[in-house]
Structures are given as C-alpha cells and as structure tokens.
Scaffold this motif. Structure first.
Motif, mmCIF file in Angstrom:
data_model
loop_
_atom_site.group_PDB
_atom_site.id
_atom_site.type_symbol
_atom_site.label_atom_id
_atom_site.label_comp_id
_atom_site.label_asym_id
_atom_site.label_seq_id
_atom_site.Cartn_x
_atom_site.Cartn_y
_atom_site.Cartn_z
ATOM 1 N N GLY A 17 -20.224 3.256 -98.650
ATOM 2 C CA GLY A 17 -18.794 3.362 -98.373
ATOM 3 C C GLY A 17 -18.180 2.009 -98.083
ATOM 4 O O GLY A 17 -17.041 1.730 -98.482
ATOM 5 N N LEU A 18 -18.909 1.153 -97.393
ATOM 6 C CA LEU A 18 -18.435 -0.207 -97.102
ATOM 7 C C LEU A 18 -18.186 -0.972 -98.395
ATOM 8 O O LEU A 18 -17.105 -1.544 -98.594
ATOM 9 N N LEU A 19 -19.194 -0.982 -99.282
ATOM 10 C CA LEU A 19 -19.071 -1.763 -100.509
ATOM 11 C C LEU A 19 -17.999 -1.194 -101.432
ATOM 12 O O LEU A 19 -17.149 -1.938 -101.952
ATOM 13 N N ALA A 20 -18.016 0.119 -101.614
ATOM 14 C CA ALA A 20 -17.042 0.735 -102.518
ATOM 15 C C ALA A 20 -15.622 0.562 -101.987
ATOM 16 O O ALA A 20 -14.691 0.243 -102.743
ATOM 17 N N GLY A 21 -15.448 0.764 -100.693
ATOM 18 C CA GLY A 21 -14.121 0.633 -100.116
ATOM 19 C C GLY A 21 -13.594 -0.788 -100.166
ATOM 20 O O GLY A 21 -12.419 -1.018 -100.457
ATOM 21 N N ALA A 22 -14.463 -1.769 -99.871
ATOM 22 C CA ALA A 22 -14.034 -3.170 -99.894
ATOM 23 C C ALA A 22 -13.625 -3.596 -101.302
ATOM 24 O O ALA A 22 -12.606 -4.275 -101.482
ATOM 25 N N LEU A 23 -14.406 -3.196 -102.298
ATOM 26 C CA LEU A 23 -14.052 -3.538 -103.683
ATOM 27 C C LEU A 23 -12.757 -2.854 -104.100
ATOM 28 O O LEU A 23 -11.895 -3.456 -104.757
ATOM 29 N N SER A 24 -12.604 -1.597 -103.710
ATOM 30 C CA SER A 24 -11.388 -0.868 -104.058
ATOM 31 C C SER A 24 -10.163 -1.474 -103.384
ATOM 32 O O SER A 24 -9.111 -1.651 -104.014
ATOM 33 N N MET A 25 -10.295 -1.821 -102.108
ATOM 34 C CA MET A 25 -9.175 -2.414 -101.386
ATOM 35 C C MET A 25 -8.791 -3.764 -101.973
ATOM 36 O O MET A 25 -7.612 -4.076 -102.146
ATOM 37 N N GLY A 26 -9.797 -4.583 -102.266
ATOM 38 C CA GLY A 26 -9.524 -5.899 -102.837
ATOM 39 C C GLY A 26 -8.815 -5.795 -104.175
ATOM 40 O O GLY A 26 -7.820 -6.486 -104.430
ATOM 41 N N ALA A 27 -9.321 -4.916 -105.038
ATOM 42 C CA ALA A 27 -8.702 -4.746 -106.356
ATOM 43 C C ALA A 27 -7.288 -4.189 -106.222
ATOM 44 O O ALA A 27 -6.357 -4.634 -106.908
ATOM 45 N N ALA A 72 -8.504 -11.382 -98.500
ATOM 46 C CA ALA A 72 -8.351 -10.949 -97.116
ATOM 47 C C ALA A 72 -8.662 -9.468 -96.977
ATOM 48 O O ALA A 72 -9.345 -9.037 -96.037
ATOM 49 N N SER A 73 -8.164 -8.668 -97.917
ATOM 50 C CA SER A 73 -8.381 -7.224 -97.849
ATOM 51 C C SER A 73 -9.866 -6.891 -97.981
ATOM 52 O O SER A 73 -10.397 -6.069 -97.230
ATOM 53 N N PHE A 74 -10.552 -7.538 -98.928
ATOM 54 C CA PHE A 74 -11.988 -7.289 -99.128
ATOM 55 C C PHE A 74 -12.776 -7.649 -97.876
ATOM 56 O O PHE A 74 -13.577 -6.853 -97.368
ATOM 57 N N CYS A 75 -12.549 -8.875 -97.375
ATOM 58 C CA CYS A 75 -13.338 -9.356 -96.235
ATOM 59 C C CYS A 75 -13.074 -8.537 -94.972
ATOM 60 O O CYS A 75 -14.003 -8.182 -94.237
ATOM 61 N N PHE A 76 -11.800 -8.235 -94.712
ATOM 62 C CA PHE A 76 -11.485 -7.521 -93.481
ATOM 63 C C PHE A 76 -11.860 -6.051 -93.564
ATOM 64 O O PHE A 76 -12.226 -5.453 -92.558
ATOM 65 N N PHE A 77 -11.765 -5.446 -94.760
ATOM 66 C CA PHE A 77 -12.246 -4.072 -94.888
ATOM 67 C C PHE A 77 -13.748 -4.035 -94.603
ATOM 68 O O PHE A 77 -14.230 -3.172 -93.859
ATOM 69 N N ALA A 78 -14.470 -4.985 -95.197
ATOM 70 C CA ALA A 78 -15.919 -5.015 -94.987
ATOM 71 C C ALA A 78 -16.263 -5.254 -93.519
ATOM 72 O O ALA A 78 -17.170 -4.617 -92.975
ATOM 73 N N SER A 79 -15.517 -6.159 -92.869
ATOM 74 C CA SER A 79 -15.805 -6.440 -91.459
ATOM 75 C C SER A 79 -15.488 -5.236 -90.583
ATOM 76 O O SER A 79 -16.166 -5.001 -89.571
ATOM 77 N N GLY A 80 -14.466 -4.460 -90.964
ATOM 78 C CA GLY A 80 -14.179 -3.248 -90.207
ATOM 79 C C GLY A 80 -15.164 -2.133 -90.518
ATOM 80 O O GLY A 80 -15.630 -1.420 -89.622
ATOM 81 N N ALA A 81 -15.523 -1.986 -91.784
ATOM 82 C CA ALA A 81 -16.397 -0.890 -92.206
ATOM 83 C C ALA A 81 -17.830 -1.055 -91.722
ATOM 84 O O ALA A 81 -18.568 -0.066 -91.610
ATOM 85 N N VAL A 82 -18.250 -2.290 -91.434
ATOM 86 C CA VAL A 82 -19.631 -2.486 -90.992
ATOM 87 C C VAL A 82 -19.827 -2.025 -89.551
ATOM 88 O O VAL A 82 -20.955 -1.700 -89.139
ATOM 89 N N ILE A 83 -18.757 -1.973 -88.764
ATOM 90 C CA ILE A 83 -18.892 -1.631 -87.342
ATOM 91 C C ILE A 83 -19.456 -0.227 -87.124
ATOM 92 O O ILE A 83 -20.379 -0.055 -86.315
#
Length: 353
Positions: A175-185, A271-282
């Motif tokens: 979910g972290l990887l898929a969401g970060a890629l989706s948010m970034g795109a 920014a969206s990719f990095c911050f989504f990933a940083s939030g999703a990893v928690i």
C-alpha cells in the motif's frame, strides 16, 4: 488625571512589555528580509514603538523594571530569531487579531485601528510566503495525510479480517509503494495541467512589444479588455492607461505570480511521493519491529495519531487558523476512516471465516 489603581498599572505594564516584544519580533523578521518586505516590517516595528510610548506616558515613573512579554509573544520572538519564516508571520497575524485594545478605554482609537490594520498587513506578507510554498507544500501535506490515513486504514482493515502478521506487513508495504507512486503521478498530472491552463490563459509576451506601435486613435487594445469581460468604457480607460505605461506589466506579473503559486509538476510530484511514503510507513513500523496483534494495532494508531496532530497543527499555523482545532480535526477524520475500515475488516473477515 486620577491616580491609577494597582490593577491599571499592572495591565499597562503588561501592554508595554507586549508592545516592546512585538516590535522586536518585527525587527527580527526584517533582518531576514530585503527590499519592500523589510521596509514594511520595520514600519510595523516603529508603529509598535509608538504604542509602547503611549503606555510609558501613562505609567510615568511607575514603569518599573522591564518585564517579559506574554508567553505567546516570547514564543513568536524565539521563532523569529531562529527561523523568520511564513510560520512566524502566520502566528503574528493571529496575535494582531487578538488585540485587547478595542475593549480597553485606556487605549486610543488610533491604536485600536493600528492593530486591525497590522493584522491585514501581516496577513498580506504571510500570503506572499504561502504563495511561494503553496504548490509543493500542498502536495507535501496532502501526501503525508493520505499516507497516514490510507495506510492505517489498510493495515487496520487487514488486521481486522484476522490474517497473519506477515500478510499485514506485506499489504502495508504494498500500500505504501502503490499509494506513493499513485500520488506522485497524480500530482504531476494535476499541477502540469494547471500550468498549461494558465499558460493558455495568460497574455502573449510578444503582445507587449506590439503595444507601443498601436494606433492610439483606433485603440484596438481595448478589444482585448472587452474580450476579458470589461465594459466598453472600462476597456477604453484600461487600454489608455496601458498605452501610457507602454506595456501590460501588471498582467505579465500576475501571470508569473499565478505560476509561482501553482508550483512545478516535478516539485509537487516529488513532494507528494516522498511525504506519502513517509506518512504511510508509520502504520507499518510496529509490524516491521515484530509487534503483533492488538499491541501492533494500538502502537500504529498512537503513532499515526501523533503525526496527524502535527500535520493538522502545521496546516492551522500556515492558514492563520487555530492550530489545536485543525489538529483535532485531522485526528478525528483519520481515526474515523481507519476505525470504519477496521470494522469492515472484522465483518468481512468473520463472514469469510
């Protein structure tokens, strides 16, 4: 003039200390600015100095030793000396709107009006900083919040279905990887599209060179403004003004400001990719460290709650709103979404079992 009471003297001393501290805040902010912004901040500091003199005159020989300002004003001063950023201006904006002078008969009408205008001046200065941050900052905040809420909901929903710890962990990472890629795109496409729309709607820069060669009598530039929605009289007046200045500088500048506010596609996407990933990893951290069952769920929920409070408070500060209210709103929304998903996981997990 009647002899002031001890209560009056105490209040005047507090006002004096706050005005002195606020003037210092504006001077600290000015030391980190140049040009017009520096001049505006120094003018605000001078105005606070005039208010300070008013309370000095009322106090006379009762001024006493210098006192520190309120805790809020001292915090503003500390932040101004350390950072000097838009966050401090947003806090200063809130401080100006809370002035007690309107209900204090010892403050002059001019001082009350000053404080109201100061709030608008600081609001405008903070808006400049928000515009410089808005594109990338918006993507960063939304990315972090989406990562926190969506992955916590995913982890809780999967956990509620009764699957093993390993599956929860793998699902959370996926979910972290898929969401970060989706948010970034998504952010890249969104911001890029906004910029393209702005470019299509902005005046052609080559038109500026043609302005000086226009037939003043025919004044075809007025047609441009009529096409933008002005009445014929308004269009004629605006075109005449532009002709006198030999160029539509304000339109060009507004176009630049709009592009600056939107940001760049790559900046927003990164920014969206990095911050989504940083939030999703928690929400995944407890499972990465080997925790299982309800212990992992509780730890994940607490960590995400702390992070949601932090992002909500930051948004509140930047927007000039109450940070505690914004933080609690973020927390309630995040926990509400995650709790609903957990209950659905339990329902479908029980049904599947």
């Amino acid at each position: 003039m009647a002899e002031p009471s001890a209560k009056d003297v105490k209040r005047w001393r507090r006002y004096l200390a706050d005005e002195r501290a606020e003037a210092a805040v504006y001077r600290d902010l000015a030391s980190r600015r140049t040009g017009e912004e520096r001049e505006i901040l120094l003018a605000l500091a001078d105005a606070e100095g005039r208010h300070e003199e008013h309370w000095r005159r009322l106090l006379g020989d009762r001024v006493g030793y210098p006192q520190p300002g309120s805790r809020r004003t001292r915090l503003l001063g500390l932040l101004a000396r350390r950072f000097g950023s838009v966050f401090v201006l947003a806090l200063a904006q809130r401080a100006e709107t809370r002035s007690p002078y309107a209900s204090d008969s010892d403050a002059t009408e001019a001082m009350t009006a000053d404080e109201q205008i100061h709030a608008e001046v600081v609001r405008a200065l903070a808006a400049r900083g928000r515009n410089r941050l808005s594109g990338t900052f918006r993507a960063a905040v939304f990315g972090a919040n989406d990562g926190l809420v969506s992955n916590l909901a995913l982890v809780l929903g999967i956990s509620g279905s009764g699957v093993s710890n390993h599956i929860v962990l793998v699902t959370g990472l996926a979910g972290l990887l898929a969401g970060a890629l989706s948010m970034g795109a998504g952010e890249y496409v969104s911001v890029r599209s906004q910029r393209e729309l702005l470019e299509a709607s902005s005046p052609d820069r080559s038109a500026r060179e043609a302005v000086q060669h226009l037939d003043v009598d025919a004044n075809e530039l007025a047609l441009v403004y009529r096409a933008r929605g002005m009445t014929p009289d308004e269009a004629e007046a605006r075109a005449s003004e532009v002709l006198r200045n030999l160029g539509p500088d304000d339109e060009m500048q507004s176009s630049v400001d709009a592009h600056e506010a939107v940001g760049t596609g790559l900046g927003a996407a990164s920014a969206s990719f990095c911050f989504f990933a940083s939030g999703a990893v928690i929400p995944v951290l407890p499972y990465l460290f080997g925790l299982e069952g309800y212990v992992a769920l509780v730890v994940a929920s607490v960590l995400v709650g702390i992070a949601l409070l932090g992002t909500g408070a930051v948004v509140g500060l930047l927007s000039g709103g109450p940070p505690v209210k914004r933080a609690l709103r973020q927390l309630a929304i995040g926990y509400g979404a995650a709790g609903a998903t957990y209950l659905l996981g339990m329902v479908f997990g029980g049904g599947a079992g």
